[in-house]
Write a protein that holds these residues in place. Structure first.
Motif, PDB file in Angstrom:
ATOM      1  N   PHE A  51       0.873  -1.235   0.009  1.00 16.16           N
ATOM      2  CA  PHE A  51       0.075   0.000  -0.148  1.00 16.16           C
ATOM      3  C   PHE A  51       0.751   1.290  -0.081  1.00 16.16           C
ATOM      4  CE2 PHE A  51      -3.410   3.045   1.694  1.00 16.16           C
ATOM      5  CZ  PHE A  51      -4.168   2.665   0.692  1.00 16.16           C
ATOM      6  N   ARG A  52       2.017   1.239   0.755  1.00 15.67           N
ATOM      7  CA  ARG A  52       2.801   2.286   0.573  1.00 15.67           C
ATOM      8  C   ARG A  52       3.575   2.455  -0.682  1.00 15.67           C
ATOM      9  NH1 ARG A  52       5.810   0.313   4.216  1.00 15.67           N
ATOM     10  NH2 ARG A  52       7.580  -0.181   3.024  1.00 15.67           N
ATOM     11  N   GLU A  53       3.832   1.382  -1.299  1.00 19.11           N
ATOM     12  CA  GLU A  53       4.701   1.583  -2.462  1.00 19.11           C
ATOM     13  C   GLU A  53       3.905   1.695  -3.712  1.00 19.11           C
ATOM     14  OE1 GLU A  53       7.513  -1.515  -2.749  1.00 19.11           O
ATOM     15  OE2 GLU A  53       8.698  -1.016  -1.050  1.00 19.11           O
ATOM     16  N   HIS A  54       2.684   1.200  -3.690  1.00 21.69           N
ATOM     17  CA  HIS A  54       1.953   1.047  -4.945  1.00 21.69           C
ATOM     18  C   HIS A  54       0.429   1.764  -4.923  1.00 21.69           C
ATOM     19  CE1 HIS A  54       5.054  -1.527  -6.567  1.00 21.69           C
ATOM     20  NE2 HIS A  54       4.794  -2.404  -5.727  1.00 21.69           N
ATOM     21  N   GLY A  55       0.003   2.127  -3.644  1.00 27.00           N
ATOM     22  CA  GLY A  55      -1.104   2.748  -3.463  1.00 27.00           C
ATOM     23  C   GLY A  55      -2.265   1.739  -3.666  1.00 27.00           C
ATOM     24  N   VAL A  56      -2.172   0.428  -3.585  1.00 25.04           N
ATOM     25  CA  VAL A  56      -2.953  -0.485  -3.694  1.00 25.04           C
ATOM     26  C   VAL A  56      -2.574  -1.714  -3.182  1.00 25.04           C
ATOM     27  CG1 VAL A  56      -2.143  -1.150  -6.111  1.00 25.04           C
ATOM     28  CG2 VAL A  56      -4.445  -1.823  -5.396  1.00 25.04           C
ATOM     29  N   ALA A  57      -3.701  -2.521  -2.615  1.00 25.25           N
ATOM     30  CA  ALA A  57      -3.208  -4.079  -2.009  1.00 25.25           C
ATOM     31  C   ALA A  57      -4.265  -4.834  -1.991  1.00 25.25           C
ATOM     32  CB  ALA A  57      -2.601  -3.721  -0.664  1.00 25.25           C
ATOM     33  N   MET A  58      -4.127  -6.114  -1.983  1.00 28.32           N
ATOM     34  CA  MET A  58      -5.401  -7.106  -1.794  1.00 28.32           C
ATOM     35  C   MET A  58      -4.982  -8.003  -0.766  1.00 28.32           C
ATOM     36  SD  MET A  58      -6.277  -7.541  -5.971  1.00 28.32           S
ATOM     37  CE  MET A  58      -4.579  -7.988  -6.184  1.00 28.32           C
ATOM     38  N   VAL A  59      -5.916  -8.633  -0.290  1.00 28.99           N
ATOM     39  CA  VAL A  59      -5.735  -9.455   0.850  1.00 28.99           C
ATOM     40  C   VAL A  59      -6.729 -10.492   0.559  1.00 28.99           C
ATOM     41  CG1 VAL A  59      -4.542  -8.071   2.406  1.00 28.99           C
ATOM     42  CG2 VAL A  59      -7.051  -8.405   2.717  1.00 28.99           C
ATOM     43  N   HIS A  60      -6.316 -11.887   1.358  1.00 23.58           N
ATOM     44  CA  HIS A  60      -7.437 -12.886   1.351  1.00 23.58           C
ATOM     45  C   HIS A  60      -7.301 -13.730   2.590  1.00 23.58           C
ATOM     46  CE1 HIS A  60      -4.826 -16.512   0.605  1.00 23.58           C
ATOM     47  NE2 HIS A  60      -4.108 -15.800   0.063  1.00 23.58           N
ATOM     48  N   ALA A  61      -8.220 -14.242   3.093  1.00 20.13           N
ATOM     49  CA  ALA A  61      -8.486 -14.865   4.374  1.00 20.13           C
ATOM     50  C   ALA A  61      -9.334 -15.980   4.514  1.00 20.13           C
ATOM     51  CB  ALA A  61      -8.683 -13.786   5.446  1.00 20.13           C
ATOM     52  N   ARG A  62      -9.225 -16.647   5.105  1.00 21.96           N
ATOM     53  CA  ARG A  62     -10.022 -17.816   5.468  1.00 21.96           C
ATOM     54  C   ARG A  62     -11.332 -17.466   6.527  1.00 21.96           C
ATOM     55  NH1 ARG A  62      -8.236 -18.506   2.047  1.00 21.96           N
ATOM     56  NH2 ARG A  62      -6.811 -19.987   1.163  1.00 21.96           N
ATOM     57  N   LEU A  63     -12.230 -17.704   6.150  1.00 25.03           N
ATOM     58  CA  LEU A  63     -13.553 -17.381   7.169  1.00 25.03           C
ATOM     59  C   LEU A  63     -13.409 -17.735   8.452  1.00 25.03           C
ATOM     60  CD1 LEU A  63     -16.510 -16.353   6.941  1.00 25.03           C
ATOM     61  CD2 LEU A  63     -17.402 -18.770   6.842  1.00 25.03           C
ATOM     62  N   ALA A  64     -12.800 -18.936   8.757  1.00 24.02           N
ATOM     63  CA  ALA A  64     -12.754 -19.485  10.156  1.00 24.02           C
ATOM     64  C   ALA A  64     -11.774 -18.592  11.011  1.00 24.02           C
ATOM     65  CB  ALA A  64     -12.311 -20.965  10.237  1.00 24.02           C
TER      66      ALA A  64
END
Length: 284
Positions: free
Chosen positions: A37-50
């Motif tokens: 986010f600092r270097e590109h101004g964009v980020a994506m994340v994924h996670a498990r529901l649990a």
């Protein structure tokens, strides 16, 4: 909103945007997110529901954690629905809080007509949320618009009726050239790209999916007109990947040409009166 918005700037600085970052819970790890986010101004994340479901769905503290979403959550009756809603909104609060250098409970999520989430009082940041099965997916940017979408890779989607409703003539011809065993997966990829792009331009399902399309996997992507001619340019970054061998995820990022707002701290971006109200409401 036009179907093929353009006129932004070329996204050279985010052309290296990689696959979504895995988060195992509120503890992160957040260093990769912060760097992206600092270097590109964009980020994506994924996670498990649990990993994001609260231990106690009846904990009064959820009113603080979920903010405006708590009333909606309280009215839900089916436990799986409550779990998914609480987990996805918790993740959204944490991601936005990290981007804004603010406690997650002070982030206020609101919704545009059609249900698209946004950060109240912080128009410089755009967010997008998707979830399917046990996967949660969030995209966030300070450069313009973002849309993300996720589906089970083996979701059955091949049928003449669906293809005519979802695909352009160019895409139907492209699908016909794909090996039969791979064709359904390719259809899922196209579907998630269309969902992501529609979310990014704020239209959801209001545009017919057979009015715009995408090219084959493994090549640089841009939005195509029904005949396969370019509809957008380099101001868009679009791509897909597979997560855990089970999920197909896609993203669409548009640089609106407003410039990069590097300082996205809540103390800088929010109206002082709104910030004070949010902090008071969170007990800060």
């Amino acid at each position: 909103m036009p179907l093929f918005p353009g006129g932004g700037t070329t996204l050279d600085s985010v052309s290296v945007m990689d696959r979504p970052i895995r988060l195992t819970g509120p503890e992160g790890p957040w260093h990769r997110f912060a760097k992206a986010f600092r270097e590109h101004g964009v980020a994506m994340v994924h996670a498990r529901l649990a990993d994001w479901v609260p231990e106690d769905l009846d904990d009064p503290g959820l009113a603080l954690a979920l903010g405006r979403d708590y009333a909606r959550f309280r009215d839900m009756r089916h436990r799986p629905v409550r779990e998914r809603f609480a987990a996805s909104r918790s993740l959204l609060h944490w991601v936005a809080g990290q981007a804004m250098d603010a406690p997650p409970e002070t982030v206020e999520i609101a919704y545009k007509p059609g249900g698209r989430p946004y950060l109240r009082g912080c128009d410089q940041i755009d967010i997008s949320l998707s979830h399917t099965d046990e996967l949660l997916l969030v995209g966030i940017t300070r450069r313009g618009w973002i849309g993300v979408d996720a589906e089970l890779s083996d979701r059955p989607m091949l049928s003449p009726g669906i293809e005519r409703q979802v695909c352009t003539a160019y895409e139907r011809a492209m699908l016909a050239d794909v090996e039969e065993d791979d064709r359904n997966h390719e259809m899922v990829r196209l579907w998630t790209l269309k969902e992501a792009y529609s979310k990014a331009i704020g239209q959801g399902l209001r545009f017919r999916f057979n009015e715009f399309g995408f090219g084959p996997a493994g090549r640089p992507l841009q939005v195509l007109r029904p005949d396969g001619s370019p509809g957008t340019g380099d101001e868009w970054v679009l791509d897909s990947c597979t997560i855990d061998g089970r999920y197909t995820v896609s993203w669409a990022l548009y640089d609106a040409g407003f410039g990069d707002t590097e300082d996205t701290r809540a103390s800088t971006m929010l109206d002082p009166g709104l910030l004070e109200a949010l902090m008071d409401g969170a007990g800060a």
